[in-house]
Design an enzyme around this catalytic site. Structure first.
Site, PDB file in Angstrom:
ATOM      1  N   ARG A  88      -0.174  -8.642   3.256  1.00  0.00           N
ATOM      2  CA  ARG A  88      -1.405  -8.281   2.277  1.00  0.00           C
ATOM      3  C   ARG A  88      -0.792  -8.151   1.386  1.00  0.00           C
ATOM      4  O   ARG A  88       0.255  -8.407   0.660  1.00  0.00           O
ATOM      5  CB  ARG A  88      -1.451  -6.147   3.339  1.00  0.00           C
ATOM      6  CG  ARG A  88      -1.366  -5.619   3.609  1.00  0.00           C
ATOM      7  CD  ARG A  88       0.571  -5.624   3.706  1.00  0.00           C
ATOM      8  NE  ARG A  88       0.585  -5.045   1.440  1.00  0.00           N
ATOM      9  CZ  ARG A  88       0.794  -4.640   0.416  1.00  0.00           C
ATOM     10  NH1 ARG A  88       2.358  -5.199   0.987  1.00  0.00           N
ATOM     11  NH2 ARG A  88       0.454  -4.569  -0.962  1.00  0.00           N
ATOM     12  N   GLY A  89      -1.516  -7.674   0.397  1.00  0.00           N
ATOM     13  CA  GLY A  89      -0.944  -7.866  -1.168  1.00  0.00           C
ATOM     14  C   GLY A  89      -1.257  -9.130  -1.655  1.00  0.00           C
ATOM     15  O   GLY A  89      -1.599 -10.379  -0.928  1.00  0.00           O
ATOM     16  N   ALA A  90      -1.576  -8.983  -2.752  1.00  0.00           N
ATOM     17  CA  ALA A  90      -2.503 -10.616  -3.449  1.00  0.00           C
ATOM     18  C   ALA A  90      -2.312 -11.535  -2.991  1.00  0.00           C
ATOM     19  O   ALA A  90      -2.853 -12.852  -2.877  1.00  0.00           O
ATOM     20  CB  ALA A  90      -3.390  -9.806  -4.804  1.00  0.00           C
TER      21      ALA A  90
ATOM     22  N   GLN B  26       0.401   2.093   2.637  1.00  0.00           N
ATOM     23  CA  GLN B  26       1.944   0.537   1.479  1.00  0.00           C
ATOM     24  C   GLN B  26       2.997   1.720   0.898  1.00  0.00           C
ATOM     25  O   GLN B  26       3.653   0.264   0.855  1.00  0.00           O
ATOM     26  CB  GLN B  26       0.775  -0.104   0.508  1.00  0.00           C
ATOM     27  CG  GLN B  26      -0.536  -0.249   1.904  1.00  0.00           C
ATOM     28  CD  GLN B  26      -1.509  -0.158   1.764  1.00  0.00           C
ATOM     29  OE1 GLN B  26      -1.935   1.206   1.308  1.00  0.00           O
ATOM     30  NE2 GLN B  26      -2.451  -0.766   1.760  1.00  0.00           N
TER      31      GLN B  26
ATOM     32  N   ASP C 105      -5.956  -6.147  -7.308  1.00  0.00           N
ATOM     33  CA  ASP C 105      -6.404  -7.332  -6.664  1.00  0.00           C
ATOM     34  C   ASP C 105      -7.388  -8.549  -7.228  1.00  0.00           C
ATOM     35  O   ASP C 105      -7.370  -9.776  -6.793  1.00  0.00           O
ATOM     36  CB  ASP C 105      -6.996  -6.987  -5.246  1.00  0.00           C
ATOM     37  CG  ASP C 105      -6.415  -6.489  -4.280  1.00  0.00           C
ATOM     38  OD1 ASP C 105      -5.439  -5.627  -4.889  1.00  0.00           O
ATOM     39  OD2 ASP C 105      -5.780  -7.050  -3.396  1.00  0.00           O
TER      40      ASP C 105
ATOM     41  N   ASN D 289      -7.933  -2.546  -7.803  1.00  0.00           N
ATOM     42  CA  ASN D 289      -6.715  -2.724  -7.123  1.00  0.00           C
ATOM     43  C   ASN D 289      -7.228  -1.474  -5.712  1.00  0.00           C
ATOM     44  O   ASN D 289      -7.548  -0.511  -6.230  1.00  0.00           O
ATOM     45  CB  ASN D 289      -5.352  -2.210  -7.891  1.00  0.00           C
ATOM     46  CG  ASN D 289      -3.368  -1.994  -7.309  1.00  0.00           C
ATOM     47  OD1 ASN D 289      -3.760  -2.609  -6.649  1.00  0.00           O
ATOM     48  ND2 ASN D 289      -2.950  -1.174  -7.709  1.00  0.00           N
ATOM     49  N   LYS D 290      -5.823  -0.597  -5.299  1.00  0.00           N
ATOM     50  CA  LYS D 290      -6.098  -0.542  -3.883  1.00  0.00           C
ATOM     51  C   LYS D 290      -6.300   1.195  -4.421  1.00  0.00           C
ATOM     52  O   LYS D 290      -6.068   1.740  -5.624  1.00  0.00           O
ATOM     53  CB  LYS D 290      -4.336   0.053  -3.991  1.00  0.00           C
ATOM     54  CG  LYS D 290      -4.697   0.671  -2.597  1.00  0.00           C
ATOM     55  CD  LYS D 290      -5.177   1.116  -1.382  1.00  0.00           C
ATOM     56  CE  LYS D 290      -4.882  -0.724  -1.092  1.00  0.00           C
ATOM     57  NZ  LYS D 290      -6.069  -1.282   0.095  1.00  0.00           N
TER      58      LYS D 290
HETATM   59  O1  MRU Z   1      -5.178  -3.652   1.175  1.00  0.00           O
HETATM   60  P1  MRU Z   1      -3.716  -4.223   0.919  1.00  0.00           P
HETATM   61  O2  MRU Z   1      -2.094  -3.677   1.065  1.00  0.00           O
HETATM   62  O3  MRU Z   1      -3.574  -5.402   0.659  1.00  0.00           O
HETATM   63  O4  MRU Z   1      -3.497  -3.848  -1.203  1.00  0.00           O
HETATM   64  C1  MRU Z   1      -2.433  -4.131  -2.116  1.00  0.00           C
HETATM   65  C2  MRU Z   1      -2.849  -3.421  -3.157  1.00  0.00           C
HETATM   66  O5  MRU Z   1      -3.843  -2.828  -3.937  1.00  0.00           O
HETATM   67  C3  MRU Z   1      -1.719  -4.174  -4.178  1.00  0.00           C
HETATM   68  O6  MRU Z   1      -1.191  -3.382  -5.270  1.00  0.00           O
HETATM   69  C4  MRU Z   1      -1.893  -5.495  -4.994  1.00  0.00           C
HETATM   70  O7  MRU Z   1      -2.801  -6.575  -3.870  1.00  0.00           O
HETATM   71  C5  MRU Z   1      -1.026  -5.830  -5.715  1.00  0.00           C
HETATM   72  S1  MRU Z   1       0.016  -6.255  -5.182  1.00  0.00           S
HETATM   73  C6  MRU Z   1       0.974  -7.246  -5.757  1.00  0.00           C
END
Ligand code: MRU
Length: 349
Positions: free
Chosen positions: A49-51, A199, A240, A250-251
């Site tokens: 996970r994470g963009a 997270q 994201d 973002n989250k």
């Molecule tokens: O649902 P997730 O864990 O994929 O969400 C991740 C986030 O919101 C991060 O802040 C975002 O992807 C940036 S990661 C460098």
């Protein structure tokens, strides 16, 4: 091994291996992937996970599919590889890095589409390796720019995990903290949880603890109190997808943190590689927001504490309007008070 040395994704024995982030920090294990479908499932189920990490995984998903199909005739190869790419595109909707990486892989494929399938597969694998290596280099560059924004002694809040685990390495927001510490700055990190997937508590706290970067965990509802008592000097988060006007997805909960930061005159920075900026979307209202399974809000894993029968919402992201963003930290430098004209100039459009 320190967390920044951990390979979130790695190429081993002709397969993609990804750390299972669902079970960290209680367990540390890799899962191997050999097809577009399996990688898509790994992305959807949050193994990765994470963009930026999702983008890298998707690129390898395309390469793996091409390898699997490389004995087929060119026409079947092309039809089936297109299906594999479509499957990957349906894994998660919000992080634009997924679509950015798939577009880049398609472009590579188009440039060699008349070659033999096994040659195409080799080249697509090289492209996936390139995307992974570039991501680490970009994070280091962003980290250096972001570190300059932090002052000695700053206590910096971050939301979710924008770390090595959310990228190919170093991280975006956590990359800023790592680079600041490497530059000799004495900073400390405040990580919120965030509910429901935790997270921050599980991944950000783990990464910072591994590297002895001082970190304090708070629950999501404590940020306002901490800002009001003067215990937070800056906020740095990841993203994201950023729309053309600078609105930031973002989250879930990031918007709440940004509003609080504005109220307390605390700078709110977003670490954002160019691959996360979507110039095809005018503003944040058009960013697709993922709704995840309601069980995630009922409790954690198999333990559910919510009353049975209650109705539940689970939007996984929110949008922070550009006016609340002090600066976007990119690999091209920091874009202060981002707006459409500044982002257009950034891409030289
Ligand atoms: O649902 P997730 O864990 O994929 O969400 C991740 C986030 O919101 C991060 O802040 C975002 O992807 C940036 S990661 C460098």
């Amino acid at each position: 091994m320190t967390a920044s040395k951990v390979e979130t994704l790695r190429w081993r024995n002709n397969q993609l291996e990804m750390i299972d982030q669902r079970v960290l920090p209680a367990a540390f294990k890799y899962i191997a992937y050999d097809s577009a479908q399996s990688v898509a499932t790994g992305i959807r189920d949050m193994v990765v996970r994470g963009a930026p990490a999702i983008g890298v995984a998707a690129a390898y998903g395309v390469a793996l599919e091409a390898i699997q199909l490389s004995r087929q005739r060119l026409q079947d190869f092309s039809t089936n590889l297109t299906k594999g790419i479509e499957t990957l595109a349906q894994s998660r909707p919000t992080a634009v890095n997924l679509f950015w990486a798939l577009e880049r892989m398609k472009k590579k494929w188009q440039s060699i589409e008349t070659e033999m399938p096994n040659t195409i597969a080799d080249e697509l694998l090289n492209e996936a390796h390139a995307i992974m290596n570039e991501d680490i280099a970009i994070n280091r560059t962003m980290g250096a720019y972001g570190a300059e924004l932090l002052k000695e002694g700053d206590r910096v809040l971050t939301h979710c995990n924008a770390g090595a685990l959310a990228t190919a390495g170093h991280g975006t927001a956590l990359g800023v903290f790592r680079s600041a510490v490497e530059a000799g700055k004495n900073i400390s990190v405040i990580a919120d949880e965030p509910r429901p997937f935790l997270q921050g508590a599980r991944l950000t706290a783990w990464e910072m603890v591994q590297e002895n970067i001082p970190v304090t965990l708070i629950s999501d509802n404590m940020a306002g109190f901490m800002m009001n008592t003067g215990e937070i000097d800056a906020v740095v988060v990841g993203t994201d997808r950023v729309a053309a006007n600078g609105d930031v997805a973002n989250k879930i909960g990031t918007y709440m943190v940004a509003v609080l930061a504005s109220r307390h005159n605390i700078p709110f920075y977003v670490a954002c590689p160019l691959s996360t900026i979507d110039m095809s979307i005018n503003d944040g209202k058009a960013i697709p927001i993922e709704e995840r399974p309601v069980d995630e809000v009922k409790g954690f894993r198999d333990y559910h504490w919510a009353a049975e029968g209650v109705s539940i919402r689970n939007p996984a992201f929110d949008v922070t309007p550009a006016e609340l963003v002090t600066g976007l930290i990119t690999e091209q430098g920091v874009i202060k008070s981002p707006d459409k004209s500044k982002l257009v100039a950034l891409f030289d459009l």
